[in-house]
Write an enzyme that holds these catalytic residues in place. Structure first.
Site, short mmCIF file in Angstrom:
data_model
loop_
_atom_site.label_atom_id
_atom_site.label_comp_id
_atom_site.label_asym_id
_atom_site.label_seq_id
_atom_site.Cartn_x
_atom_site.Cartn_y
_atom_site.Cartn_z
N ASP A 213 -2.12 -7.98 6.94
CA ASP A 213 -1.32 -7.59 5.60
C ASP A 213 -2.31 -5.90 5.44
OD1 ASP A 213 -0.35 -8.31 3.02
OD2 ASP A 213 -1.87 -6.84 1.87
N ASN A 221 1.11 2.95 -2.74
CA ASN A 221 1.75 3.78 -2.99
C ASN A 221 2.34 4.79 -4.64
OD1 ASN A 221 4.17 3.05 -1.26
ND2 ASN A 221 3.70 0.60 -1.97
N HIS A 226 6.04 6.47 -2.27
CA HIS A 226 6.37 5.08 -1.95
C HIS A 226 6.91 5.60 -0.89
CE1 HIS A 226 6.41 1.59 -5.08
NE2 HIS A 226 7.10 2.35 -5.35
N ASP A 230 5.65 4.07 2.66
CA ASP A 230 7.15 4.21 3.73
C ASP A 230 6.09 4.95 5.21
OD1 ASP A 230 8.67 2.71 2.52
OD2 ASP A 230 9.54 5.02 2.09
N GLU A 256 4.51 -5.66 3.01
CA GLU A 256 3.35 -4.81 3.48
C GLU A 256 2.85 -5.71 4.75
OE1 GLU A 256 1.12 -5.35 -0.27
OE2 GLU A 256 2.77 -5.79 0.09
#
Length: 336
Positions: A213, A221, A226, A230, A256
């Site tokens: 994770d 973010n 965002h 990405d 994530e």
């Protein structure tokens, strides 16, 4: 009494002439009929030839024992990009054009026609003369009306299904792949993971399950947007596929969160793989509007034991170990 000759009766010469004329007329009619048949046959031949040229499938016929090619339609040259005359001279022209990975299947499925009389579900790839790869759907049938003293003839029709196959493969890719990272999506990952789990249990092989994770991903973010988040996901997915061994499974199973299954991997080797993955990710560098930053991951690792009855057992242990890595300060691997 003297009888006068009947003026209506034909003379012998006249009768002979009439008979001759009748014969000529009959012959002429036969010739005209024959000419009409020839013209009709020619028209049919031209029509058949036009149809064969327009059909985007290869019609073919071979003599089974010798594999001599008796006929191949014009579409052969369009689809294969090869000379039909060379194929008629040597049947190996077709066999040699089949993709090496499909050649055994194509040959075996063809021989089944002797037993089944018809084989209608043959799909294999060919390599054209200019190096293109095309998919064929090739149906073949045996001549069931042949007498014992006649050679066995196999006829078939090979259709170019390249576009259809590409669409099928694209639909399959979309159904099994995470759109953003091009990794396996959650459903496909766990389908493959279950198969590897069953194989390991049945054959008594080692198996490792890894969860990772991204640390503080929400902050990334919130701070950089965002789109930047990405890019982080993309780079980590690329790193995961690069570090893991060939045959390992890797997928994005959450926002994530990524997972990996390592078939045949002993616990100590799995730990080395996880540690290397964490180190490689930590060395990644990202920049946004003149700001540079890095990322780390927390990982939970576990291995198959004799007490495990389902893949869910491994998933639960890896998940708990991953959250323990978070509690211990992140950027580490915890074994569960």
């Amino acid at each position: 009494m003297v009888h006068q000759k009947d003026s209506q009766s034909p003379s012998p010469a006249s009768a002979t002439l009439d008979a001759s004329q009748s014969t000529v007329a009959a012959t002429l009619l036969e010739l005209m009929h024959a000419q009409g048949e020839v013209e009709r046959l020619s028209e049919r031949e031209q029509l058949l030839s036009s149809l064969l040229v327009s059909v985007n499938a290869v019609l073919w016929a071979i003599e089974w024992e010798t594999r001599r090619v008796l006929y191949v339609s014009p579409a052969y040259e369009r689809i294969f990009g090869r000379s039909a005359s060379l194929l008629l001279a040597d049947h190996n022209e077709w066999r040699n054009s089949i993709h090496p990975e499909d050649s055994d299947y194509a040959e075996h499925s063809l021989t089944q026609v002797l037993e089944l009389k018809a084989v209608e579900d043959r799909q294999y790839r060919i390599i054209t003369a200019d190096g293109q790869i095309r998919w064929l759907s090739d149906k073949c049938f045996i001549n069931q009306h042949a007498t014992p003293d006649q050679p066995v003839i196999v006829v078939g029709i090979a259709e170019d299904i390249t576009e259809k196959k590409q669409l099928e493969l694209e639909l399959q890719r979309l159904a099994t792949t995470d759109v953003l990272t091009s990794s396996s999506n959650r459903r496909h990952f766990f389908e493959c993971a279950h198969r590897e789990y069953e194989r390991a249990r049945t054959q008594g092989l080692p198996l490792a399950f890894l969860l990772l994770d991204i640390d503080d991903f929400k902050t990334i973010n919130d701070t950089y947007g965002h789109l930047e988040g990405d890019q982080v996901l993309l780079r980590i997915a690329e790193m995961g596929r690069g570090v893991l061994r060939r045959g390992d499974l890797f997928g994005r199973i959450g926002g994530e969160e990524f997972a990996a299954v390592l078939p045949g991997c002993a616990p100590e080797t799995a730990m080395q793989v996880a540690q290397r993955l964490g180190q490689e990710i930590q060395q990644l560098s990202f920049s946004h509007e003149d700001q540079t930053y890095g990322v780390t991951v927390s990982q939970g690792l576990t291995s198959l034991t004799a007490e495990d009855t389902t893949l869910d057992n491994l998933f639960a242990r890896a998940d708990a170990a991953m959250y323990e890595a978070k509690r211990q300060g992140k950027n580490r691997v915890v074994v569960g």
